[in-house]
Design an enzyme around this catalytic site. Structure first.
Site, PDB file in Angstrom:
ATOM      1  N   GLU A  16     -41.947  36.417 -67.562  1.00 43.55           N
ATOM      2  CA  GLU A  16     -43.299  36.204 -67.029  1.00 43.55           C
ATOM      3  C   GLU A  16     -44.271  37.285 -67.509  1.00 43.55           C
ATOM      4  O   GLU A  16     -45.495  37.077 -67.481  1.00 43.55           O
ATOM      5  CB  GLU A  16     -43.274  36.217 -65.490  1.00 43.55           C
ATOM      6  CG  GLU A  16     -42.468  35.095 -64.845  1.00 43.55           C
ATOM      7  CD  GLU A  16     -41.001  35.475 -64.634  1.00 43.55           C
ATOM      8  OE1 GLU A  16     -40.573  36.530 -65.152  1.00 43.55           O
ATOM      9  OE2 GLU A  16     -40.296  34.719 -63.952  1.00 43.55           O
ATOM     10  N   LYS A  18     -43.156  40.824 -66.753  1.00 40.10           N
ATOM     11  CA  LYS A  18     -42.843  41.894 -65.787  1.00 40.10           C
ATOM     12  C   LYS A  18     -42.998  43.275 -66.434  1.00 40.10           C
ATOM     13  O   LYS A  18     -43.562  44.193 -65.836  1.00 40.10           O
ATOM     14  CB  LYS A  18     -41.402  41.726 -65.261  1.00 40.10           C
ATOM     15  CG  LYS A  18     -41.177  40.405 -64.531  1.00 40.10           C
ATOM     16  CD  LYS A  18     -39.724  40.220 -64.154  1.00 40.10           C
ATOM     17  CE  LYS A  18     -38.800  39.960 -65.309  1.00 40.10           C
ATOM     18  NZ  LYS A  18     -39.006  38.700 -66.025  1.00 40.10           N
ATOM     19  N   LYS A  20     -44.849  44.307 -68.881  1.00 37.14           N
ATOM     20  CA  LYS A  20     -46.253  44.701 -69.050  1.00 37.14           C
ATOM     21  C   LYS A  20     -46.833  45.203 -67.723  1.00 37.14           C
ATOM     22  O   LYS A  20     -47.486  46.241 -67.680  1.00 37.14           O
ATOM     23  CB  LYS A  20     -47.097  43.532 -69.590  1.00 37.14           C
ATOM     24  CG  LYS A  20     -48.572  43.849 -69.407  1.00 37.14           C
ATOM     25  CD  LYS A  20     -49.589  42.985 -70.029  1.00 37.14           C
ATOM     26  CE  LYS A  20     -50.952  43.465 -69.492  1.00 37.14           C
ATOM     27  NZ  LYS A  20     -52.098  42.894 -70.133  1.00 37.14           N
ATOM     28  N   ALA A  41     -32.009  40.882 -70.137  1.00 41.97           N
ATOM     29  CA  ALA A  41     -33.456  41.075 -69.980  1.00 41.97           C
ATOM     30  C   ALA A  41     -34.078  41.604 -71.264  1.00 41.97           C
ATOM     31  O   ALA A  41     -33.441  42.331 -72.023  1.00 41.97           O
ATOM     32  CB  ALA A  41     -33.716  42.065 -68.846  1.00 41.97           C
ATOM     33  N   GLY A  42     -35.319  41.224 -71.501  1.00 48.17           N
ATOM     34  CA  GLY A  42     -36.106  41.803 -72.580  1.00 48.17           C
ATOM     35  C   GLY A  42     -37.518  41.968 -72.054  1.00 48.17           C
ATOM     36  O   GLY A  42     -38.209  40.971 -71.836  1.00 48.17           O
ATOM     37  N   HIS A  43     -37.906  43.183 -71.750  1.00 48.83           N
ATOM     38  CA  HIS A  43     -39.212  43.438 -71.155  1.00 48.83           C
ATOM     39  C   HIS A  43     -40.118  44.087 -72.207  1.00 48.83           C
ATOM     40  O   HIS A  43     -39.826  45.174 -72.695  1.00 48.83           O
ATOM     41  CB  HIS A  43     -39.070  44.335 -69.914  1.00 48.83           C
ATOM     42  CG  HIS A  43     -38.312  43.655 -68.800  1.00 48.83           C
ATOM     43  ND1 HIS A  43     -38.067  44.233 -67.591  1.00 48.83           N
ATOM     44  CD2 HIS A  43     -37.764  42.416 -68.730  1.00 48.83           C
ATOM     45  CE1 HIS A  43     -37.395  43.385 -66.819  1.00 48.83           C
ATOM     46  NE2 HIS A  43     -37.194  42.289 -67.498  1.00 48.83           N
ATOM     47  N   THR A 131     -27.440  34.386 -72.704  1.00 51.37           N
ATOM     48  CA  THR A 131     -27.880  35.280 -73.776  1.00 51.37           C
ATOM     49  C   THR A 131     -26.680  35.856 -74.536  1.00 51.37           C
ATOM     50  O   THR A 131     -26.864  36.632 -75.469  1.00 51.37           O
ATOM     51  CB  THR A 131     -28.716  36.439 -73.207  1.00 51.37           C
ATOM     52  OG1 THR A 131     -27.907  37.109 -72.225  1.00 51.37           O
ATOM     53  CG2 THR A 131     -29.998  35.958 -72.550  1.00 51.37           C
ATOM     54  N   THR A 300     -35.152  38.861 -76.283  1.00 47.87           N
ATOM     55  CA  THR A 300     -33.781  39.345 -76.445  1.00 47.87           C
ATOM     56  C   THR A 300     -33.035  38.557 -77.511  1.00 47.87           C
ATOM     57  O   THR A 300     -32.305  39.118 -78.309  1.00 47.87           O
ATOM     58  CB  THR A 300     -33.039  39.246 -75.085  1.00 47.87           C
ATOM     59  OG1 THR A 300     -33.709  40.103 -74.166  1.00 47.87           O
ATOM     60  CG2 THR A 300     -31.588  39.673 -75.186  1.00 47.87           C
ATOM     61  N   ARG A 305     -38.824  29.399 -76.641  1.00 46.37           N
ATOM     62  CA  ARG A 305     -38.864  29.090 -75.203  1.00 46.37           C
ATOM     63  C   ARG A 305     -39.454  27.702 -75.010  1.00 46.37           C
ATOM     64  O   ARG A 305     -40.398  27.326 -75.705  1.00 46.37           O
ATOM     65  CB  ARG A 305     -39.720  30.121 -74.471  1.00 46.37           C
ATOM     66  CG  ARG A 305     -39.139  31.523 -74.515  1.00 46.37           C
ATOM     67  CD  ARG A 305     -40.074  32.518 -73.800  1.00 46.37           C
ATOM     68  NE  ARG A 305     -39.606  33.879 -73.925  1.00 46.37           N
ATOM     69  CZ  ARG A 305     -40.408  34.950 -74.025  1.00 46.37           C
ATOM     70  NH1 ARG A 305     -41.723  34.792 -73.999  1.00 46.37           N
ATOM     71  NH2 ARG A 305     -39.903  36.153 -74.135  1.00 46.37           N
TER      72      ARG A 305
HETATM   73  P1  GDP Z   1     -40.690  40.012 -69.149  1.00 48.57           P
HETATM   74  O1  GDP Z   1     -39.271  39.728 -69.507  1.00 48.57           O
HETATM   75  O2  GDP Z   1     -41.073  39.394 -67.843  1.00 48.57           O
HETATM   76  O3  GDP Z   1     -41.043  41.472 -69.191  1.00 48.57           O
HETATM   77  O4  GDP Z   1     -41.570  39.273 -70.252  1.00 48.57           O
HETATM   78  P2  GDP Z   1     -41.315  39.274 -71.845  1.00 48.57           P
HETATM   79  O5  GDP Z   1     -41.683  40.603 -72.380  1.00 48.57           O
HETATM   80  O6  GDP Z   1     -39.962  38.755 -72.157  1.00 48.57           O
HETATM   81  O7  GDP Z   1     -42.306  38.135 -72.300  1.00 48.57           O
HETATM   82  C1  GDP Z   1     -43.681  38.220 -72.080  1.00 48.57           C
HETATM   83  C2  GDP Z   1     -44.391  38.123 -73.445  1.00 48.57           C
HETATM   84  O8  GDP Z   1     -45.749  37.857 -73.253  1.00 48.57           O
HETATM   85  C3  GDP Z   1     -44.333  39.422 -74.229  1.00 48.57           C
HETATM   86  O9  GDP Z   1     -44.309  39.118 -75.594  1.00 48.57           O
HETATM   87  C4  GDP Z   1     -45.646  40.106 -73.843  1.00 48.57           C
HETATM   88  O10 GDP Z   1     -46.090  41.009 -74.846  1.00 48.57           O
HETATM   89  C5  GDP Z   1     -46.553  38.938 -73.739  1.00 48.57           C
HETATM   90  N1  GDP Z   1     -47.642  39.043 -72.756  1.00 48.57           N
HETATM   91  C6  GDP Z   1     -47.628  39.637 -71.534  1.00 48.57           C
HETATM   92  N2  GDP Z   1     -48.794  39.413 -70.891  1.00 48.57           N
HETATM   93  C7  GDP Z   1     -49.547  38.659 -71.724  1.00 48.57           C
HETATM   94  C8  GDP Z   1     -50.849  38.076 -71.615  1.00 48.57           C
HETATM   95  O11 GDP Z   1     -51.539  38.173 -70.607  1.00 48.57           O
HETATM   96  N3  GDP Z   1     -51.293  37.348 -72.685  1.00 48.57           N
HETATM   97  C9  GDP Z   1     -50.559  37.180 -73.815  1.00 48.57           C
HETATM   98  N4  GDP Z   1     -51.063  36.457 -74.795  1.00 48.57           N
HETATM   99  N5  GDP Z   1     -49.323  37.719 -73.945  1.00 48.57           N
HETATM  100  C10 GDP Z   1     -48.834  38.434 -72.917  1.00 48.57           C
HETATM  101  P1  IMO Z   2     -36.184  38.768 -68.496  1.00 48.69           P
HETATM  102  O1  IMO Z   2     -35.831  39.925 -67.582  1.00 48.69           O
HETATM  103  C1  IMO Z   2     -35.560  34.577 -69.475  1.00 48.69           C
HETATM  104  C2  IMO Z   2     -31.505  33.009 -68.988  1.00 48.69           C
HETATM  105  C3  IMO Z   2     -30.720  32.619 -70.205  1.00 48.69           C
HETATM  106  C4  IMO Z   2     -29.861  31.510 -69.647  1.00 48.69           C
HETATM  107  C5  IMO Z   2     -29.552  32.010 -68.239  1.00 48.69           C
HETATM  108  C6  IMO Z   2     -28.206  32.707 -68.120  1.00 48.69           C
HETATM  109  O2  IMO Z   2     -36.578  39.163 -69.855  1.00 48.69           O
HETATM  110  O3  IMO Z   2     -37.166  37.883 -67.810  1.00 48.69           O
HETATM  111  P2  IMO Z   2     -27.272  35.079 -68.871  1.00 48.69           P
HETATM  112  O4  IMO Z   2     -27.233  35.746 -70.219  1.00 48.69           O
HETATM  113  O5  IMO Z   2     -28.006  35.833 -67.834  1.00 48.69           O
HETATM  114  O6  IMO Z   2     -25.909  34.662 -68.398  1.00 48.69           O
HETATM  115  O7  IMO Z   2     -28.080  33.703 -69.118  1.00 48.69           O
HETATM  116  O8  IMO Z   2     -30.587  32.900 -67.905  1.00 48.69           O
HETATM  117  N1  IMO Z   2     -32.020  34.397 -68.982  1.00 48.69           N
HETATM  118  C7  IMO Z   2     -33.306  34.716 -69.137  1.00 48.69           C
HETATM  119  N2  IMO Z   2     -34.379  33.932 -69.395  1.00 48.69           N
HETATM  120  N3  IMO Z   2     -35.710  35.903 -69.275  1.00 48.69           N
HETATM  121  C8  IMO Z   2     -34.655  36.689 -68.990  1.00 48.69           C
HETATM  122  O9  IMO Z   2     -34.783  37.994 -68.660  1.00 48.69           O
HETATM  123  C9  IMO Z   2     -33.370  36.106 -68.965  1.00 48.69           C
HETATM  124  N4  IMO Z   2     -32.125  36.578 -68.744  1.00 48.69           N
HETATM  125  C10 IMO Z   2     -31.308  35.522 -68.751  1.00 48.69           C
HETATM  126  O10 IMO Z   2     -31.567  32.180 -71.237  1.00 48.69           O
HETATM  127  O11 IMO Z   2     -30.624  30.338 -69.519  1.00 48.69           O
HETATM  128 MG    MG Z   3     -38.158  38.906 -71.089  1.00 46.78          MG
END
Ligand code: GDP
Ligand code: IMO
Ligand code: MG
Length: 424
Positions: A16, A18, A20, A41-43, A131, A300, A305
């Site tokens: 979502e 998180k 950021k 996770a990949g933040h 993952t 990650t 998606r």
């Molecule tokens: P997380 O796992 O919840 O921390 O989210 P991710 O980092 O996996 O995915 C969010 C993606 O959206 C990342 O590539 C961020 O750089 C990007 N992002 C976050 N907020 C915004 C936003 O408001 N607008 C756009 N265009 N990208 C964003």
């Molecule tokens: P962040 O923290 C999005 C998804 C996988 C799969 C399911 C189970 O970046 O939001 P796992 O490896 O946990 O056994 O996979 O959960 N999944 C995620 N999808 N963001 C993530 O983390 C995820 N971590 C696991 O794609 O559907």
């Molecule tokens: Mg992520």
């Protein structure tokens, strides 16, 4: 005066934004603590033109003076952890200055990864889409009372414990008729463990108790999202931990009555990576447009998606199950140049309208979609356009909590704080 802990978590299927938001609000906190999940996770954080992706390390690591704590509910792969530590070192961030790790956190072994892959292969087309980081098997060993913990690294018989668990895994892998993990993987793991061993280990429950008593501000950082929760997500297409606010209590050792705010992060639309039901999923050019403009590819795994419209009943469910007190809406900019936006306001289940997330959404559920007025280009320095303000008001009315932060781009600076407690 004693303080209470805030929780920040995903209100959808993960990713979502998180990372950021934690980075944006981290200067208001003394401690940022991860409470579950692991390298699945990949933040992503973006500032000063550079992008950083964190897997195990909390997203407060770039803010000076912030303590970053990896809680007992997290599962750690020492090899991935070491890569993260080295990547941060290469850009001048020494995590040793700020990182603490709970002794109770469990360790991911190379054979856990092998088991994850074997289980997915066996499921074939009904695979979870994990993952492949070994998350499920590691939590299985935790609840099965077989796991290795960070605290075990301090024991003299670590090697024997490791080998005994590996032997068990090898027997299981034999059932799948899959090869066991390689010798190289084992050597890499044992070498990485030596580095992990040099990090400060703590008893996070006592550390956080004292921190809160001292009036320190603590933020628990969730991974994944509510709809991937092991109990309340779209089972079995979920992860293996409690991603919801209750998980912050068990994953850190903080009592429920010490939780204050619960911040839910959601996108202005929905995405999901991996298998499983997704009522508002778009299989058309709108879905492709969102994926392209929003760069909706996994942080990650790099997987594309799946994209769809915002699902209000699902968001409402997340507000309920987590006790969300305020929301942050991300990526409204991605929808800027679309003029046919829609939002899901209910479902048709067996011909009956409902606003309630049903037990099983795998079959026979149809989203009820309503049109949304669009908005044009978004600029942080301008007031939000009327169309977006209407969308925000509509969401707030439906779910009953305010949207206090609106993100208009991936950069730290592309953030609008509106009102309420996120603004200090
Ligand atoms: P997380 O796992 O919840 O921390 O989210 P991710 O980092 O996996 O995915 C969010 C993606 O959206 C990342 O590539 C961020 O750089 C990007 N992002 C976050 N907020 C915004 C936003 O408001 N607008 C756009 N265009 N990208 C964003
Ligand atoms: P962040 O923290 C999005 C998804 C996988 C799969 C399911 C189970 O970046 O939001 P796992 O490896 O946990 O056994 O996979 O959960 N999944 C995620 N999808 N963001 C993530 O983390 C995820 N971590 C696991 O794609 O559907
Ligand atoms: Mg992520």
């Amino acid at each position: 005066m004693a303080a209470r802990m805030d929780v920040l978590l995903g209100a959808q299927w993960g990713d979502e934004g998180k990372g950021k938001v934690v980075d944006v609000i981290a200067p208001d906190y003394d401690v940022i603590a991860r409470f579950q999940g692991g390298p699945n996770a990949g933040h992503t954080l973006l500032f000063e033109g550079r992008k950083h992706v964190l897997h195990t390390i909390p997203s407060g690591v770039f803010r000076e003076g912030t303590v970053n704590l990896v809680g007992n509910g997290v599962v750690i792969d020492p090899v991935i952890f070491l890569k993260e530590v080295n990547a941060l070192k290469a850009i001048g961030v020494d995590v040793r200055d700020s990182l603490l790790i709970s002794r109770r956190a469990h360790l991911i072994l190379p054979t856990h990864r092998a088991l994850d892959a074997a289980s997915e292969a066996e499921k074939g087309t009904s695979k979870i889409g994990s993952t492949l980081k070994g998350i499920g098997p590691t939590y299985m060993d935790k609840t099965g009372r077989n796991g290795l913990r960070v605290g075990d690294l301090e024991l003299p018989d670590l090697k024997e414990r490791y080998q005994s668990l590996v032997r068990k895994h090898e027997r299981l892998l034999g059932l799948y008729e899959k090869p066991v993990a390689t010798k190289e993987a084992e050597e890499e793991w044992l070498a990485a463990v030596e580095i992990l061993r040099t990090m400060p280990f703590i008893d996070s429950e006592h550390y956080l108790d004292q921190a809160l008593r001292d009036g320190k501000r603590v933020l628990a950082e969730g991974a994944q999202g509510t709809l991937l929760d092991i109990d309340f997500g779209t089972y079995p297409f979920v992860t293996s931990s409690n991603t919801i606010s209750a998980g912050a209590c068990t994953g850190l050792g903080v009592a429920p009555n010490r939780i204050d705010k619960v911040v839910g992060i959601f996108k202005a639309y929905c995405t999901r990576v991996g298998s499983g039901p997704f009522p508002t999923e778009l299989h058309d050019t709108d879905g492709e447009h969102i994926r392209k403009v929003g760069h909706e590819f996994g942080s990650t795994t790099g997987r594309a998606r799946r994209c769809g419209w915002l699902d209000l009943p699902a968001l409402h469910y997340a507000v309920m199950i987590n006790g969300i007190t305020e929301l942050a809406m991300m990526k409204a900019d991605v929808l800027s140049d679309m003029d046919n936006l829609q939002v899901c306001t209910g479902y048709l289940v067996n011909g009956q309208r409902t606003e309630r997330m049903p037990y099983d959404i795998t079959g026979g559920i149809e989203p009820i979609l309503e049109p949304v007025e669009g908005w044009g280009e978004l600029r942080t320095e301008d007031p939000l356009p009327a169309g977006l303000e209407l969308y925000i008001a509509r969401i707030e009315k439906y779910v009953g909590v305010p949207i206090n932060l609106v993100s208009l781009g991936p950069d730290r600076a592309q953030t609008v704080l509106r009102q309420g407690t996120l603004v200090h």
